[in-house]
Scaffold this active site. Structure first.
Site, PDB file in Angstrom:
ATOM      1  N   TYR A 103     -76.026  22.305  11.660  1.00 44.03           N
ATOM      2  CA  TYR A 103     -77.207  22.016  12.497  1.00 44.03           C
ATOM      3  C   TYR A 103     -78.452  22.637  11.878  1.00 44.03           C
ATOM      4  O   TYR A 103     -79.496  22.003  11.764  1.00 44.03           O
ATOM      5  CB  TYR A 103     -76.955  22.580  13.886  1.00 44.03           C
ATOM      6  N   SER A 116     -86.235  22.445  15.573  1.00 39.53           N
ATOM      7  CA  SER A 116     -85.464  23.460  16.310  1.00 39.53           C
ATOM      8  C   SER A 116     -85.852  24.865  15.847  1.00 39.53           C
ATOM      9  O   SER A 116     -86.463  25.023  14.782  1.00 39.53           O
ATOM     10  CB  SER A 116     -83.967  23.247  16.015  1.00 39.53           C
TER      11      SER A 116
HETATM   12  P1  NAP Z   1     -78.462  16.256  24.504  1.00 41.66           P
HETATM   13  O1  NAP Z   1     -78.626  16.625  25.931  1.00 41.66           O
HETATM   14  O2  NAP Z   1     -77.146  16.462  23.838  1.00 41.66           O
HETATM   15  O3  NAP Z   1     -78.963  14.734  24.283  1.00 41.66           O
HETATM   16  C1  NAP Z   1     -78.871  14.201  22.998  1.00 41.66           C
HETATM   17  C2  NAP Z   1     -79.152  12.717  23.106  1.00 41.66           C
HETATM   18  O4  NAP Z   1     -79.032  12.131  21.798  1.00 41.66           O
HETATM   19  C3  NAP Z   1     -78.166  12.015  24.017  1.00 41.66           C
HETATM   20  O5  NAP Z   1     -78.814  11.009  24.774  1.00 41.66           O
HETATM   21  C4  NAP Z   1     -77.206  11.398  23.013  1.00 41.66           C
HETATM   22  O6  NAP Z   1     -76.573  10.236  23.494  1.00 41.66           O
HETATM   23  C5  NAP Z   1     -78.159  11.011  21.911  1.00 41.66           C
HETATM   24  N1  NAP Z   1     -77.445  10.752  20.662  1.00 41.66           N
HETATM   25  C6  NAP Z   1     -76.605  11.583  20.006  1.00 41.66           C
HETATM   26  N2  NAP Z   1     -76.144  10.985  18.901  1.00 41.66           N
HETATM   27  C7  NAP Z   1     -76.700   9.742  18.866  1.00 41.66           C
HETATM   28  C8  NAP Z   1     -76.614   8.640  17.966  1.00 41.66           C
HETATM   29  N3  NAP Z   1     -75.845   8.686  16.864  1.00 41.66           N
HETATM   30  N4  NAP Z   1     -77.330   7.530  18.235  1.00 41.66           N
HETATM   31  C9  NAP Z   1     -78.104   7.461  19.347  1.00 41.66           C
HETATM   32  N5  NAP Z   1     -78.232   8.471  20.253  1.00 41.66           N
HETATM   33  C10 NAP Z   1     -77.527   9.590  19.989  1.00 41.66           C
HETATM   34  O7  NAP Z   1     -79.491  17.096  23.629  1.00 41.66           O
HETATM   35  P2  NAP Z   1     -80.908  17.705  23.991  1.00 41.66           P
HETATM   36  O8  NAP Z   1     -80.760  19.147  24.327  1.00 41.66           O
HETATM   37  O9  NAP Z   1     -81.632  16.792  24.930  1.00 41.66           O
HETATM   38  O10 NAP Z   1     -81.577  17.649  22.540  1.00 41.66           O
HETATM   39  C11 NAP Z   1     -82.379  16.568  22.141  1.00 41.66           C
HETATM   40  C12 NAP Z   1     -82.926  16.931  20.781  1.00 41.66           C
HETATM   41  O11 NAP Z   1     -83.564  18.208  20.852  1.00 41.66           O
HETATM   42  C13 NAP Z   1     -81.837  17.078  19.713  1.00 41.66           C
HETATM   43  O12 NAP Z   1     -82.360  16.636  18.463  1.00 41.66           O
HETATM   44  C14 NAP Z   1     -81.613  18.598  19.649  1.00 41.66           C
HETATM   45  O13 NAP Z   1     -81.117  19.009  18.378  1.00 41.66           O
HETATM   46  C15 NAP Z   1     -82.996  19.090  19.874  1.00 41.66           C
HETATM   47  N6  NAP Z   1     -83.122  20.464  20.361  1.00 41.66           N
HETATM   48  C16 NAP Z   1     -82.499  20.845  21.512  1.00 41.66           C
HETATM   49  C17 NAP Z   1     -82.708  22.155  21.966  1.00 41.66           C
HETATM   50  C18 NAP Z   1     -82.075  22.682  23.226  1.00 41.66           C
HETATM   51  O14 NAP Z   1     -82.114  23.923  23.423  1.00 41.66           O
HETATM   52  N7  NAP Z   1     -81.509  21.858  24.070  1.00 41.66           N
HETATM   53  C19 NAP Z   1     -83.544  23.010  21.274  1.00 41.66           C
HETATM   54  C20 NAP Z   1     -84.117  22.581  20.077  1.00 41.66           C
HETATM   55  C21 NAP Z   1     -83.916  21.284  19.644  1.00 41.66           C
HETATM   56  P3  NAP Z   1     -74.994  10.314  23.879  1.00 41.66           P
HETATM   57  O15 NAP Z   1     -74.933  11.017  25.182  1.00 41.66           O
HETATM   58  O16 NAP Z   1     -74.559   8.883  23.939  1.00 41.66           O
HETATM   59  O17 NAP Z   1     -74.294  11.085  22.786  1.00 41.66           O
HETATM   60  C1  GCO Z   2     -77.490  27.036  19.519  1.00 37.96           C
HETATM   61  C2  GCO Z   2     -78.419  26.162  20.306  1.00 37.96           C
HETATM   62  C3  GCO Z   2     -79.701  25.945  19.548  1.00 37.96           C
HETATM   63  C4  GCO Z   2     -80.610  25.039  20.331  1.00 37.96           C
HETATM   64  C5  GCO Z   2     -81.896  24.816  19.637  1.00 37.96           C
HETATM   65  C6  GCO Z   2     -82.680  26.066  19.464  1.00 37.96           C
HETATM   66  O1  GCO Z   2     -76.273  26.810  19.555  1.00 37.96           O
HETATM   67  O2  GCO Z   2     -78.021  27.956  18.873  1.00 37.96           O
HETATM   68  O3  GCO Z   2     -77.798  24.932  20.602  1.00 37.96           O
HETATM   69  O4  GCO Z   2     -79.431  25.431  18.298  1.00 37.96           O
HETATM   70  O5  GCO Z   2     -80.016  23.807  20.521  1.00 37.96           O
HETATM   71  O6  GCO Z   2     -81.748  24.125  18.453  1.00 37.96           O
HETATM   72  O7  GCO Z   2     -83.977  25.700  19.026  1.00 37.96           O
END
Ligand code: NAP
Ligand code: GCO
Length: 267
Positions: free
Chosen positions: A160, A147
């Site tokens: 986080y 992230s």
């Molecule tokens: P999301 O839409 O919240 O999806 C997260 C997924 O992880 C969901 O399918 C959720 O399933 C699953 N999950 C959560 N806890 C779990 C557990 N204990 N066991 C199995 N599955 C679990 O998040 P996203 O935005 O796609 O993010 C995916 C990854 O990218 C995460 O690691 C997040 O930190 C990272 N990330 C996101 C962003 C962003 O801007 N969106 C940026 C940087 C990094 P449930 O629905 O059943 O909870």
């Molecule tokens: C926040 C956001 C971020 C993104 C991502 C950025 O609240 O700042 O959720 O943390 O999820 O991790 O890279």
């Protein structure tokens, strides 16, 4: 091997955790397009079923398993089932993750631990479960979804940021410890991506204006937009393929330039 073949994932089995939707789903679509067989998990059967249907709509026959990635016994059982029913896992994408946006002094230790458990302990548990078979097979790819918060902090995301900072170092350590077995472990650091996880940061305000945080991210991103989950598919294919066999311990930031940019001055 010609350059195009270096990006092929034909014959490879890819496990993407938490990939019923969101970033994991987009990454899995990209890996499938490059030839990989897709395996994913989610906590609830209903979400796994929804995920399988969503993959089918994309023409992908995915294998879904119910598993909470924080449960070590459950993960070990799932990996053994996958190896028996689908094949040895060649590519692991540790994608499953949660966030709790709470000011640190208001956050309970239990809430802090819950985030660390999913975002840091679970990638350790799942990587530990798949590495022995990768060693036996003579190759493996592990991609940890890090992230911006692997590098930067901000208000309300202490747990986080601690987890994602730790995940960056776990990535470097797996690379260091298992590189000799032809296992490459790298990270992808998405910028701000439009998924359910960031939906609260993009909600249209009562007066119809954009959320202040939405405007902030647009000003901080040279690309001038939020990322789409599909922006991560190509980088994931690269780090899953032979094209990255000498890339190890690297965090590839896919952030539209946020980390390089001081931010647009207010007009
Ligand atoms: P999301 O839409 O919240 O999806 C997260 C997924 O992880 C969901 O399918 C959720 O399933 C699953 N999950 C959560 N806890 C779990 C557990 N204990 N066991 C199995 N599955 C679990 O998040 P996203 O935005 O796609 O993010 C995916 C990854 O990218 C995460 O690691 C997040 O930190 C990272 N990330 C996101 C962003 C962003 O801007 N969106 C940026 C940087 C990094 P449930 O629905 O059943 O909870
Ligand atoms: C926040 C956001 C971020 C993104 C991502 C950025 O609240 O700042 O959720 O943390 O999820 O991790 O890279």
């Amino acid at each position: 091997m010609n350059l195009a073949n270096q990006f092929s994932l034909d014959g490879k089995v890819a496990l993407v955790t938490g990939a019923s939707y969101g970033i994991g789903f987009a990454i899995a679509k990209g890996l499938a397009a490059a030839g990989a067989t897709i395996v994913f998990n989610d906590i609830k059967q209903e979400l796994v079923d929804k995920g399988i249907a969503a993959y089918e709509e994309e023409g992908i026959k995915a294998h879904g398993y119910v598993c909470d990635v924080t449960d070590e016994n459950g993960v070990n059982t799932m990996v053994a089932q996958i190896e028996k029913e689908v094949g040895v896992i060649d590519i692991l994408v540790n994608n499953a993750g949660i966030i709790k946006r709470i000011p640190m002094v208001d956050m309970t230790a239990e809430q802090f631990r819950q985030v660390i458990d999913v975002d840091l302990n679970a990638p350790f548990i799942v990587a530990k479960a798949v590495i022995p078979s990768m060693i036996k097979k003579g190759h493996g790819k592990i991609i940890n979804i890090c992230s911006m918060m692997s590098e930067l902090g901000r208000e309300t995301v202490s747990a986080y940021a601690a987890a994602k900072g730790g995940l960056k170092m776990l990535t470097k350590n797996i690379a260091s410890e298992y590189g000799e077995f032809n296992i490459q472990c790298n990270g992808i650091g998405p910028g701000y991506i439009a998924t359910p996880q960031t939906a609260p940061l993009r909600e249209t305000q009562a007066d119809g204006s954009r959320h202040p945080f939405d405007q902030f991210i647009i000003a901080k991103t040279p690309a001038g937009r939020w990322g789409e989950a599909e922006d991560l598919s190509g980088p994931a294919v690269f780090l899953s393929s032979d094209a990255s066999n000498f890339v190890n311990g690297h965090i590839l930031y896919v952030d539209g330039g946020i980390l390089a940019y001081i931010g647009k001055q207010p007009q």
